[in-house]
Design a protein around this motif. Sequence first.
Motif, PDB file in Angstrom:
ATOM      1  N   MET A 157      85.416  28.672  39.436  1.00 16.45           N
ATOM      2  CA  MET A 157      84.288  28.002  40.050  1.00 16.45           C
ATOM      3  C   MET A 157      84.152  26.597  39.465  1.00 16.45           C
ATOM      4  O   MET A 157      84.630  25.661  40.035  1.00 16.45           O
ATOM      5  N   MET A 158      83.490  26.447  38.336  1.00 19.31           N
ATOM      6  CA  MET A 158      83.258  25.127  37.757  1.00 19.31           C
ATOM      7  C   MET A 158      83.892  25.009  36.384  1.00 19.31           C
ATOM      8  O   MET A 158      83.575  24.097  35.647  1.00 19.31           O
ATOM      9  N   PRO A 214      82.333  33.271  33.359  1.00 19.57           N
ATOM     10  CA  PRO A 214      81.505  34.057  34.281  1.00 19.57           C
ATOM     11  C   PRO A 214      80.240  34.641  33.647  1.00 19.57           C
ATOM     12  O   PRO A 214      79.226  34.805  34.323  1.00 19.57           O
ATOM     13  N   LYS A 215      80.276  34.929  32.360  1.00 19.82           N
ATOM     14  CA  LYS A 215      79.090  35.489  31.703  1.00 19.82           C
ATOM     15  C   LYS A 215      78.019  34.426  31.465  1.00 19.82           C
ATOM     16  O   LYS A 215      76.872  34.751  31.191  1.00 19.82           O
ATOM     17  N   ARG A 268      73.087  33.462  32.882  1.00 17.84           N
ATOM     18  CA  ARG A 268      72.170  32.757  31.970  1.00 17.84           C
ATOM     19  C   ARG A 268      71.731  31.431  32.576  1.00 17.84           C
ATOM     20  O   ARG A 268      70.559  31.057  32.501  1.00 17.84           O
ATOM     21  N   LEU A 269      72.679  30.717  33.191  1.00 14.59           N
ATOM     22  CA  LEU A 269      72.362  29.442  33.817  1.00 14.59           C
ATOM     23  C   LEU A 269      71.401  29.650  34.982  1.00 14.59           C
ATOM     24  O   LEU A 269      70.390  28.964  35.098  1.00 14.59           O
ATOM     25  N   GLU A 270      71.696  30.625  35.821  1.00 13.59           N
ATOM     26  CA  GLU A 270      70.848  30.904  36.979  1.00 13.59           C
ATOM     27  C   GLU A 270      69.492  31.468  36.570  1.00 13.59           C
ATOM     28  O   GLU A 270      68.496  31.247  37.255  1.00 13.59           O
ATOM     29  N   GLY A 271      69.443  32.184  35.459  1.00 13.43           N
ATOM     30  CA  GLY A 271      68.194  32.784  34.999  1.00 13.43           C
ATOM     31  C   GLY A 271      67.340  31.863  34.152  1.00 13.43           C
ATOM     32  O   GLY A 271      66.221  32.207  33.774  1.00 13.43           O
TER      33      GLY A 271
END
Length: 46
Positions: free
Chosen positions: A1-2, A6-7, A11-14
Amino acid sequence: MMGLHPKYMPRLEGGTANPTVATLVAASVAYKVPLRDLFSEDDKGT
């Protein structure tokens, strides 16, 4: 992706990660949204 682990994404989205500006820019490009759209309305002016 970027190029992020993946883990890290949940955390980034939350909102529990502390991303760099470069990470935020990469996310906005990957999701094809303006950088400002990654922030909630509550964050403006603080």
